[in-house]
Write a protein that holds these residues in place. Structure first.
Motif, PDB file in Angstrom:
ATOM      1  N   ALA A 290       0.843  -1.195   0.000  1.00 44.40           N
ATOM      2  CA  ALA A 290       0.000   0.000   0.000  1.00 44.40           C
ATOM      3  C   ALA A 290       0.882   1.249   0.000  1.00 44.40           C
ATOM      4  N   PHE A 291       0.300   2.369  -0.415  1.00 39.66           N
ATOM      5  CA  PHE A 291       1.068   3.601  -0.562  1.00 39.66           C
ATOM      6  C   PHE A 291       1.824   3.972   0.707  1.00 39.66           C
ATOM      7  N   ASP A 292       1.158   3.938   1.868  1.00 39.83           N
ATOM      8  CA  ASP A 292       1.827   4.361   3.098  1.00 39.83           C
ATOM      9  C   ASP A 292       2.777   3.303   3.654  1.00 39.83           C
ATOM     10  N   MET A 293       2.801   2.126   3.057  1.00 32.71           N
ATOM     11  CA  MET A 293       3.726   1.078   3.474  1.00 32.71           C
ATOM     12  C   MET A 293       5.070   1.175   2.758  1.00 32.71           C
ATOM     13  N   GLN A 294       5.145   1.960   1.709  1.00 36.92           N
ATOM     14  CA  GLN A 294       6.346   1.958   0.862  1.00 36.92           C
ATOM     15  C   GLN A 294       7.626   2.338   1.599  1.00 36.92           C
ATOM     16  N   PRO A 295       7.623   3.367   2.458  1.00 41.67           N
ATOM     17  CA  PRO A 295       8.857   3.670   3.189  1.00 41.67           C
ATOM     18  C   PRO A 295       9.337   2.510   4.046  1.00 41.67           C
ATOM     19  N   GLY A 296       8.418   1.845   4.762  1.00 39.88           N
ATOM     20  CA  GLY A 296       8.789   0.705   5.591  1.00 39.88           C
ATOM     21  C   GLY A 296       9.250  -0.482   4.778  1.00 39.88           C
ATOM     22  N   ILE A 297       8.636  -0.705   3.619  1.00 39.16           N
ATOM     23  CA  ILE A 297       9.056  -1.810   2.756  1.00 39.16           C
ATOM     24  C   ILE A 297      10.437  -1.520   2.170  1.00 39.16           C
ATOM     25  N   GLY A 298      10.723  -0.272   1.912  1.00 39.41           N
ATOM     26  CA  GLY A 298      12.071   0.067   1.451  1.00 39.41           C
ATOM     27  C   GLY A 298      13.115  -0.356   2.468  1.00 39.41           C
ATOM     28  N   TRP A 299      12.829  -0.085   3.742  1.00 38.09           N
ATOM     29  CA  TRP A 299      13.757  -0.496   4.808  1.00 38.09           C
ATOM     30  C   TRP A 299      13.816  -2.016   4.886  1.00 38.09           C
ATOM     31  N   TRP A 300      12.675  -2.704   4.792  1.00 39.84           N
ATOM     32  CA  TRP A 300      12.654  -4.167   4.839  1.00 39.84           C
ATOM     33  C   TRP A 300      13.519  -4.753   3.725  1.00 39.84           C
ATOM     34  N   ASN A 301      13.381  -4.213   2.530  1.00 39.59           N
ATOM     35  CA  ASN A 301      14.169  -4.709   1.403  1.00 39.59           C
ATOM     36  C   ASN A 301      15.660  -4.473   1.611  1.00 39.59           C
ATOM     37  N   LEU A 302      16.002  -3.342   2.205  1.00 39.71           N
ATOM     38  CA  LEU A 302      17.405  -3.068   2.477  1.00 39.71           C
ATOM     39  C   LEU A 302      17.966  -4.010   3.542  1.00 39.71           C
ATOM     40  N   THR A 303      17.132  -4.404   4.486  1.00 40.03           N
ATOM     41  CA  THR A 303      17.608  -5.386   5.474  1.00 40.03           C
ATOM     42  C   THR A 303      17.843  -6.739   4.812  1.00 40.03           C
ATOM     43  N   ALA A 304      17.007  -7.072   3.816  1.00 37.66           N
ATOM     44  CA  ALA A 304      17.219  -8.315   3.067  1.00 37.66           C
ATOM     45  C   ALA A 304      18.526  -8.246   2.289  1.00 37.66           C
ATOM     46  N   LEU A 305      18.820  -7.093   1.707  1.00 37.26           N
ATOM     47  CA  LEU A 305      20.091  -6.917   1.015  1.00 37.26           C
ATOM     48  C   LEU A 305      21.253  -6.973   2.000  1.00 37.26           C
ATOM     49  N   ALA A 306      21.075  -6.369   3.170  1.00 37.01           N
ATOM     50  CA  ALA A 306      22.129  -6.405   4.193  1.00 37.01           C
ATOM     51  C   ALA A 306      22.459  -7.845   4.578  1.00 37.01           C
ATOM     52  N   GLN A 307      21.431  -8.666   4.732  1.00 40.79           N
ATOM     53  CA  GLN A 307      21.667 -10.078   5.047  1.00 40.79           C
ATOM     54  C   GLN A 307      22.512 -10.736   3.967  1.00 40.79           C
ATOM     55  N   ALA A 308      22.242 -10.422   2.719  1.00 40.38           N
ATOM     56  CA  ALA A 308      22.994 -11.007   1.616  1.00 40.38           C
ATOM     57  C   ALA A 308      24.435 -10.522   1.579  1.00 40.38           C
ATOM     58  N   LEU A 309      24.714  -9.393   2.198  1.00 44.55           N
ATOM     59  CA  LEU A 309      26.067  -8.823   2.188  1.00 44.55           C
ATOM     60  C   LEU A 309      26.897  -9.236   3.405  1.00 44.55           C
ATOM     61  N   THR A 310      26.334 -10.048   4.293  1.00 46.99           N
ATOM     62  CA  THR A 310      27.063 -10.407   5.516  1.00 46.99           C
ATOM     63  C   THR A 310      28.376 -11.146   5.268  1.00 46.99           C
ATOM     64  N   PRO A 311      28.560 -11.881   4.163  1.00 49.70           N
ATOM     65  CA  PRO A 311      29.896 -12.456   3.918  1.00 49.70           C
ATOM     66  C   PRO A 311      30.961 -11.399   3.629  1.00 49.70           C
ATOM     67  N   LEU A 312      30.523 -10.184   3.299  1.00 52.96           N
ATOM     68  CA  LEU A 312      31.466  -9.120   2.934  1.00 52.96           C
ATOM     69  C   LEU A 312      31.595  -8.040   3.994  1.00 52.96           C
ATOM     70  N   ILE A 313      30.562  -7.872   4.828  1.00 47.64           N
ATOM     71  CA  ILE A 313      30.504  -6.743   5.752  1.00 47.64           C
ATOM     72  C   ILE A 313      30.087  -7.236   7.135  1.00 47.64           C
ATOM     73  N   ASP A 314      30.710  -6.708   8.158  1.00 49.82           N
ATOM     74  CA  ASP A 314      30.379  -7.055   9.535  1.00 49.82           C
ATOM     75  C   ASP A 314      28.916  -6.707   9.832  1.00 49.82           C
ATOM     76  N   LYS A 315      28.217  -7.603  10.527  1.00 50.36           N
ATOM     77  CA  LYS A 315      26.797  -7.412  10.793  1.00 50.36           C
ATOM     78  C   LYS A 315      26.519  -6.147  11.595  1.00 50.36           C
ATOM     79  N   ASP A 316      27.359  -5.857  12.584  1.00 51.23           N
ATOM     80  CA  ASP A 316      27.144  -4.652  13.385  1.00 51.23           C
ATOM     81  C   ASP A 316      27.255  -3.397  12.525  1.00 51.23           C
ATOM     82  N   ALA A 317      28.215  -3.417  11.591  1.00 50.47           N
ATOM     83  CA  ALA A 317      28.389  -2.272  10.694  1.00 50.47           C
ATOM     84  C   ALA A 317      27.175  -2.119   9.775  1.00 50.47           C
ATOM     85  N   LEU A 318      26.660  -3.249   9.301  1.00 47.68           N
ATOM     86  CA  LEU A 318      25.469  -3.208   8.453  1.00 47.68           C
ATOM     87  C   LEU A 318      24.278  -2.634   9.212  1.00 47.68           C
TER      88      LEU A 318
END
Length: 493
Positions: A290-318
């Protein structure tokens, strides 16, 4: 000889290992023909005002010359919150990359090209209606000032495509600075191909964020710096969506560009009546996007990307850098809304003034775009052109008086009171008169399905000048009819 041969053409993605893609030739279609060519965009690459028959043959699957090397990208993604490993270019092919006259590289991607190993249960085709919608909206978004993919041109054919009914097949030549998605990183993470994950990150930095290496960022931190760039661009993209009333409709991680460009136009819509809970995708039964969910979904998607980057970047830094997303989104949204309201300086009470406006608009189901455009014209029109948009005109007038009192506090660069004319002129430069309303797109689609593409060209021309008055095209700025507010748009394409 085709002008394509005269362009700088890169096959940098095709030079990656086979785990990144599958080489596939497009499947020919019956009786292909051009219906639209984006001449202004083509000119930025030094291409002609009209395409020739050779280009038609190439992009309809007839015969692909050696200077293009079609491939289907492999990726994965979270779709409506559920991880799906079986994704990839299911109906599109990446032909290579070309450089514009400023030296910027753009992927050349053919949408509707036919079956690939990632088509799953699909046919690899695109239908006329969805192709028109993507073409129109990518041009509209670019003209509004949003970072977006673009369409170079589109074709139709006599090849039937079977959806809920038999439809006409179409092809779209889509250009973007990259077609790399969050889902590319997810694929290599979840399959344990961490060497390829690192290679992908290295190439993304080299191709799209070279300043990170030029600045001599330590190798341990360069991947984090890349992620920070992706966060910032994503936040700015979504802030633009919220400020301009755009609902994407399918914010799956495989539809998120690593460059923060609006990507994969499916069941999108611009708001008509302001409704924070507006759901543009008929298939989104839970309202996840929904329209008002988009900002929160953007953050959710970035957390999914952060998980995928954990072999390259420290989790605390992410986790730490993820916290910058909301701050950047709020900053950019605040800036855009201030511009739309003509408020250059920050004052106490501004946030409440804006919140009260949005609440009032929601309660009265006020047309989002028309309200801001009329508010931008108070140097030329009376107050009731704004208040009559509201059922509760008394409440609207009370807010408007608060707003005008606030505007009187504005000063120019010399410290003088800012004039109404100056304020309104600046507002008209950021508040569009013309947007791609769903009903306008549907009218174009109805005509195109009868073989008439003139309405498509006319609407594109109007949308390329969204902030201009264009008095000869007033009908495109009118309030939508009742039927135009309840069109069902789904993921079917």
């Amino acid at each position: 000889m085709s002008l394509w041969q005269d362009l700088p053409i890169s096959h940098r993605y095709a030079e990656l290992p086979q785990s990144f893609y599958t080489r596939v030739m497009p499947t020919p279609v019956d009786n292909p023909r051009w219906v639209s060519w984006n001449a202004p965009f083509a000119a930025s690459f030094g291409l002609g005002e009209t395409p020739d028959d050779l280009w038609l043959q190439i992009f309809s699957g007839g015969e692909v010359p050696d200077y293009f090397q079609p491939l289907a990208m492999k990726y994965a993604g979270h779709q409506f919150g559920v991880y799906n490993p079986a994704l990839g270019d299911g109906r599109g092919l990446l032909f290579g990359a070309i450089a514009d006259q400023q030296g910027r590289w753009f992927d050349v991607h053919l949408k509707g090209a036919g079956l690939t190993p990632y088509s799953r249960m699909g046919d690899g085709r695109a239908v006329l209606r969805s192709t028109i919608r993507e073409y129109l909206c990518s041009e509209a978004m670019a003209a509004l000032g949003n970072q977006t993919t673009r369409a170079l041109g589109m074709m139709v054919s006599d090849t039937p495509v079977y959806r809920e009914r038999v439809e006409q097949g179409a092809l779209l030549i889509r250009l973007a600075e990259t077609h790399i998605r969050f889902g590319h990183f997810e694929h290599f993470f979840y399959t344990g191909q961490h060497d390829d994950l690192r290679l992908l990150a290295d190439k993304v930095i080299a191709w799209h964020f070279p300043e990170l290496t030029a600045a001599e960022v330590p190798q341990d931190n360069v991947y984090l710096a890349m992620f920070r760039q992706i966060i910032e661009r994503t936040a700015e993209m979504i802030a633009f969506w919220q400020a301009y009333g755009f609902a994407h409709g399918v914010m799956n991680t495989d539809n998120m560009s690593i460059l923060g460009q609006t990507f994969d136009y499916g069941p999108f819509a611009f708001l008509d009546d302001y409704d924070p809970r507006f759901i543009c995708n008929h298939s989104d039964h839970q309202g996840r996007y929904a329209f008002d969910m988009q900002p929160g979904i953007g953050w959710w998607n970035l957390t999914a990307l952060a998980q995928a980057l954990t072999p390259l970047i420290d989790k605390d830094a992410l986790e730490a850098v993820l916290q910058t997303y909301t701050t950047r989104l709020n900053q950019e949204y605040s800036r855009l809304i201030r511009c739309k309201l003509g408020l250059q300086q920050r004052r106490d009470g501004d946030s409440e003034l804006c919140d009260d406006l949005l609440n009032l608009m929601a309660e009265n189901r006020v047309d989002y775009t028309l309200f801001f455009r009329r508010l931008s014209s108070l140097d030329q029109q009376p107050l009731d052109t704004v208040t009559t948009l509201f059922d509760n005109q008394t409440a609207a007038l009370a807010w408007l008086q608060r707003y005008l009192s606030r505007c009187e506090q504005e000063t120019d660069s010399r410290g003088q009171a800012r004039t109404v004319a100056a304020r309104c002129q600046s507002m008209r430069e950021v508040n569009p008169k013309y947007i791609l309303r769903n009903y306008l797109a549907q009218q174009v689609i109805d005509a195109a399905e009868q073989g008439d593409f003139q309405p498509l060209e006319q609407l594109i021309a109007v949308l390329r000048r969204p902030y201009d008055e264009q008095p000869q095209h007033e009908r495109y700025a009118a309030l939508p009819p009742a039927w135009g507010k309840c069109l069902e748009i789904s993921c079917s394409s």
